[in-house]
Design a protein around this motif. Structure first.
Motif, mmCIF file in Angstrom:
data_model
loop_
_atom_site.group_PDB
_atom_site.id
_atom_site.type_symbol
_atom_site.label_atom_id
_atom_site.label_comp_id
_atom_site.label_asym_id
_atom_site.label_seq_id
_atom_site.Cartn_x
_atom_site.Cartn_y
_atom_site.Cartn_z
ATOM 1 N N ILE A 1 0.737 -1.281 -0.108
ATOM 2 C CA ILE A 1 -0.037 -0.028 -0.159
ATOM 3 C C ILE A 1 1.056 1.254 0.024
ATOM 4 O O ILE A 1 1.466 1.511 1.084
ATOM 5 C CB ILE A 1 -0.883 0.015 1.285
ATOM 6 N N ALA A 2 1.002 1.938 -1.094
ATOM 7 C CA ALA A 2 1.938 3.099 -1.383
ATOM 8 C C ALA A 2 1.467 4.020 -2.435
ATOM 9 O O ALA A 2 0.603 3.616 -3.170
ATOM 10 C CB ALA A 2 3.455 2.576 -1.727
ATOM 11 N N PHE A 3 1.832 5.270 -2.156
ATOM 12 C CA PHE A 3 1.336 6.362 -3.227
ATOM 13 C C PHE A 3 1.962 5.765 -4.569
ATOM 14 O O PHE A 3 1.490 6.065 -5.601
ATOM 15 C CB PHE A 3 1.972 7.677 -2.874
ATOM 16 N N GLY A 4 2.994 5.135 -4.763
ATOM 17 C CA GLY A 4 3.866 4.870 -5.864
ATOM 18 C C GLY A 4 2.925 3.996 -6.611
ATOM 19 O O GLY A 4 3.340 3.767 -7.858
ATOM 20 N N ASN A 5 2.116 3.056 -6.056
ATOM 21 C CA ASN A 5 1.139 2.142 -6.817
ATOM 22 C C ASN A 5 0.005 2.723 -7.620
ATOM 23 O O ASN A 5 -0.458 2.230 -8.523
ATOM 24 C CB ASN A 5 0.500 1.468 -5.832
ATOM 25 N N ILE A 6 -0.197 4.109 -7.285
ATOM 26 C CA ILE A 6 -1.131 4.769 -7.871
ATOM 27 C C ILE A 6 -0.877 4.987 -9.661
ATOM 28 O O ILE A 6 -1.828 4.963 -10.466
ATOM 29 C CB ILE A 6 -1.251 6.362 -7.366
ATOM 30 N N GLY A 7 0.253 5.056 -9.787
ATOM 31 C CA GLY A 7 0.657 5.169 -11.124
ATOM 32 C C GLY A 7 0.639 3.845 -11.958
ATOM 33 O O GLY A 7 0.920 3.821 -13.366
ATOM 34 N N THR A 8 0.315 2.795 -11.407
ATOM 35 C CA THR A 8 0.036 1.285 -12.198
ATOM 36 C C THR A 8 -1.162 0.836 -11.909
ATOM 37 O O THR A 8 -1.346 -0.494 -12.129
ATOM 38 C CB THR A 8 1.344 0.373 -11.556
ATOM 39 N N ALA A 9 -2.156 1.521 -11.346
ATOM 40 C CA ALA A 9 -3.393 0.634 -11.409
ATOM 41 C C ALA A 9 -4.566 1.911 -11.852
ATOM 42 O O ALA A 9 -4.097 3.329 -11.862
ATOM 43 C CB ALA A 9 -3.590 0.252 -9.845
ATOM 44 N N GLY A 10 -5.795 1.493 -11.873
ATOM 45 C CA GLY A 10 -7.071 2.353 -11.999
ATOM 46 C C GLY A 10 -6.702 3.412 -12.982
ATOM 47 O O GLY A 10 -6.647 2.879 -14.285
ATOM 48 N N PHE A 11 -7.016 4.545 -12.751
ATOM 49 C CA PHE A 11 -6.945 5.817 -13.748
ATOM 50 C C PHE A 11 -5.624 5.656 -14.384
ATOM 51 O O PHE A 11 -5.808 6.022 -15.779
ATOM 52 C CB PHE A 11 -7.358 6.934 -13.108
ATOM 53 N N ALA A 12 -4.570 5.517 -14.032
ATOM 54 C CA ALA A 12 -3.219 5.398 -14.601
ATOM 55 C C ALA A 12 -3.353 4.438 -15.818
ATOM 56 O O ALA A 12 -2.967 4.702 -16.922
ATOM 57 C CB ALA A 12 -2.060 5.113 -13.756
ATOM 58 N N ARG A 13 -3.820 3.096 -15.631
ATOM 59 C CA ARG A 13 -4.036 1.974 -16.701
ATOM 60 C C ARG A 13 -4.849 2.813 -17.769
ATOM 61 O O ARG A 13 -4.888 2.587 -18.930
ATOM 62 C CB ARG A 13 -4.453 0.882 -16.251
ATOM 63 N N LEU A 14 -5.951 3.308 -17.321
ATOM 64 C CA LEU A 14 -6.917 3.768 -18.510
ATOM 65 C C LEU A 14 -6.307 4.695 -19.229
ATOM 66 O O LEU A 14 -6.253 4.795 -20.533
ATOM 67 C CB LEU A 14 -8.191 4.501 -17.824
ATOM 68 N N LYS A 15 -5.421 5.664 -18.576
ATOM 69 C CA LYS A 15 -4.778 6.747 -19.253
ATOM 70 C C LYS A 15 -3.578 6.069 -20.292
ATOM 71 O O LYS A 15 -3.489 6.799 -21.385
ATOM 72 C CB LYS A 15 -4.089 7.634 -18.252
ATOM 73 N N ASP A 16 -3.173 5.276 -19.745
ATOM 74 C CA ASP A 16 -1.985 4.727 -20.681
ATOM 75 C C ASP A 16 -2.282 3.450 -21.856
ATOM 76 O O ASP A 16 -1.780 3.767 -22.826
ATOM 77 C CB ASP A 16 -1.070 3.775 -19.616
ATOM 78 N N TYR A 17 -3.330 2.787 -21.558
ATOM 79 C CA TYR A 17 -3.586 2.008 -22.561
ATOM 80 C C TYR A 17 -5.076 2.280 -23.468
ATOM 81 O O TYR A 17 -4.830 1.971 -24.628
ATOM 82 C CB TYR A 17 -4.400 0.722 -21.751
ATOM 83 N N VAL A 18 -5.688 3.176 -23.250
ATOM 84 C CA VAL A 18 -6.917 3.622 -23.974
ATOM 85 C C VAL A 18 -6.381 4.259 -25.379
ATOM 86 O O VAL A 18 -6.935 4.122 -26.270
ATOM 87 C CB VAL A 18 -7.716 4.372 -23.225
ATOM 88 N N PRO A 19 -5.329 5.343 -25.258
ATOM 89 C CA PRO A 19 -4.876 5.903 -26.225
ATOM 90 C C PRO A 19 -4.534 4.861 -27.022
ATOM 91 O O PRO A 19 -4.207 5.177 -28.362
ATOM 92 C CB PRO A 19 -3.872 6.889 -25.834
ATOM 93 N N THR A 20 -3.613 3.810 -26.829
ATOM 94 C CA THR A 20 -3.012 2.705 -27.468
ATOM 95 C C THR A 20 -3.843 2.223 -28.353
ATOM 96 O O THR A 20 -3.703 1.945 -29.519
ATOM 97 C CB THR A 20 -2.185 1.800 -26.775
ATOM 98 N N PHE A 21 -5.065 1.872 -27.954
ATOM 99 C CA PHE A 21 -5.997 1.204 -28.712
ATOM 100 C C PHE A 21 -7.453 1.839 -29.392
ATOM 101 O O PHE A 21 -8.232 1.114 -29.705
ATOM 102 C CB PHE A 21 -6.422 -0.078 -27.780
#
Length: 506
Positions: A367-387
């Motif tokens: 449980i850490a702030f660093g995990n925010i960039g690898t889950a949830g909204f971050a994944r939407l932000k990273d993957y949706v533009p790719t596809f």
């Protein structure tokens, strides 16, 4: 989201191909038939390859044994595919099922927003509640990386049933219609929907007075229907381990990995459960509906396989309970203006904390702030533009190129599981790689190439461990080269990690 699902070939596998074929078959003939299902069951249960000692592989004929069953609905009652097949007469099965999957995931968020707003939760907090919902990996991981399954339809139909049942004066026709849809999803949808209605009628006995017997009757009918399917109609060997004895459950909890996965399952769901505590009976129902996933064991997928369909049956209960908890929190804060602000802050903190939990770190929870960039909204932000958009169209064309590289004149194609959704509607008979190597016209295999290294081809599967997996693939590739497969002119799909290797004949 539909565009994302359609353009993203990578995360579709053999089960998706099975469902595409079944839907098409029902639409054309009225029969739920899948040749991919037939060859897959033959490979796993009848060929003996998955447990074959590697030194015996050269002597194996690689002939696909005849499957005893090519009807997937004999194992799971996916009767919802019959009404879906009506649409499949107009819309191809693949985009249709992917669109319906995206609709269910997005519909859960929309229903949650409408319900909390109906219960007078302010707009900002309602939006934060939706952020909490999509932060659960059963939502974002299932949507972004999950295969098509009718089970996923339950996250929408189940949630709609729960919200309808919660109304003080139930809309009986609507509730019955939604109960039927839940039952059509499959036997588990009927069971969970029935258990929910029974639990709700029991725990809200006084509050649900005008409709409690009606809810109870519908719930009991759903449970009995599910039991009838499980005991009389369906033949599914997996269900033999679905209701273990108390001794078996106790034995499971002696295994550290099982305990760790169970802890992570509840840890990831904790933000929704915490919010639901403000309506404690709803929280108890959500907890009870999570228990089937706790006491069963399908290799851990039922607990932390977030991209799989196993959490589809308790996730709607979590959303329903959290929505009621959020509304109850605001009811308690009605008379004190500053408490409304505190309530909004609490929902925001829960949404933030949900993104801080690493859903894959089961050995040691993180449980850490660093995990925010690898889950949830971050994944939407990273993957949706790719596809989506031009990039997504390019990915889609890459998948189509694989299908086009397999001519319709091919009689037999042996393929890894990832190639099946690309070829499910081809005239060729598809076999599960490496079955059929000596008779196939071509093979679809997995491939990758590390920088400054020769390209590697692989794809054979064994259950004997990683070391044996490497040896098996070496044996398979050696045998393919002897059989005339032309790796020097293989057609490569880098985006999908696939290669089409044609077999030359003398």
């Amino acid at each position: 989201m539909t565009s994302y699902k359609i353009n993203n070939w990578y995360w579709q596998r053999g089960d998706a191909a099975v469902l595409y074929q079944v839907t098409d078959s029902i639409a054309k003939t009225g029969r739920p038939i899948s040749q991919v299902f037939s060859t897959t069951t033959a490979f796993v249960f009848d060929s003996g390859l998955v447990t074959l000692p590697i030194d015996q592989f050269p002597a194996h004929t690689l002939v696909s044994p005849p499957s005893l069953n090519n009807n997937p609905l004999g194992g799971h009652a996916y009767l919802i595919l019959y009404p879906v097949a009506i649409l499949a007469r107009i819309i191809p099965a693949r985009p249709l099922l992917l669109a319906l999957t995206a609709l269910c995931f997005v519909g859960v968020v929309l229903l949650g927003y409408i319900e909390v707003r109906r219960r007078r939760v302010p707009i900002v907090t309602a939006v934060l509640f939706c952020a909490l919902v999509v932060s659960h990996p059963s939502w974002w991981n299932g949507l972004l990386f999950g295969q098509v399954y009718p089970d996923r339809f339950f996250i929408l139909t189940g949630l709609a049933l729960m919200f309808l049942a919660t109304r003080e004066r139930a809309n009986r026709p609507a509730l019955i219609a939604m109960a039927v849809l839940c039952a059509l999803v499959d036997e588990r949808g009927a069971l969970i929907a029935g258990l929910f209605l029974v639990a709700y009628a029991a725990l809200y006995w006084k509050a649900a007075r005008p409709e409690r017997l009606f809810r109870l009757g519908v719930g009991v009918a759903l449970v009995l229907y599910s039991v009838f399917l499980l005991k009389v109609v369906l033949i599914n060997p997996i269900y033999a381990n679905q209701a273990p004895s108390l001794g078996a459950i106790f034995a499971l909890f002696q295994r550290p990995a099982f305990v760790q996965m169970t802890i992570l399952m509840f840890l990831v769901s904790a933000p929704l459960l915490i919010l639901s505590i403000f309506e404690w009976r709803a929280a108890l129902i959500a907890f009870l509906l999570m228990l089937p996933n706790v006491v069963t064991n399908i290799g851990g997928a039922e607990k932390i396989g977030w991209s799989t369909h196993y959490s589809s049956f308790y996730f709607p209960a979590l959303v329903w309970a959290a929505a009621l908890g959020c509304a109850a929190l605001y009811r308690h804060a009605q008379r004190v203006p500053w408490l409304k602000v505190v309530a909004g802050v609490l929902v925001a903190l829960l949404a933030l904390s949900s993104n801080m939990i690493d859903p894959n770190a089961f050995a040691k929870p993180s449980i850490a702030f660093g995990n925010i960039g690898t889950a949830g909204f971050a994944r939407l932000k990273d993957y949706v533009p790719t596809f989506v958009g031009s990039a997504g169209a390019a990915r889609f064309r890459d998948g189509e190129a694989v299908a086009e590289a397999v001519p319709d004149s091919s009689a037999v194609v042996t393929t890894v599981e990832q190639g099946m959704p690309l070829l499910y509607d081809k005239p060729a008979k598809l076999l599960f790689f490496p079955l059929g190597l000596e008779t196939a016209d071509l093979a679809v295999v997995a491939t990758y190439q590390a920088p400054n290294k020769p390209r590697v081809f692989y794809g054979a599967i064994t259950f004997l461990g990683a070391a044996q997996q490497v040896k098996l693939n070496d044996e398979v590739m050696t045998r393919m080269k002897k059989d005339g497969y032309d790796f020097a002119h293989a057609i490569i799909s880098p985006a999908l990690g696939l290669a089409i290797v044609k077999r030359t004949r003398s």
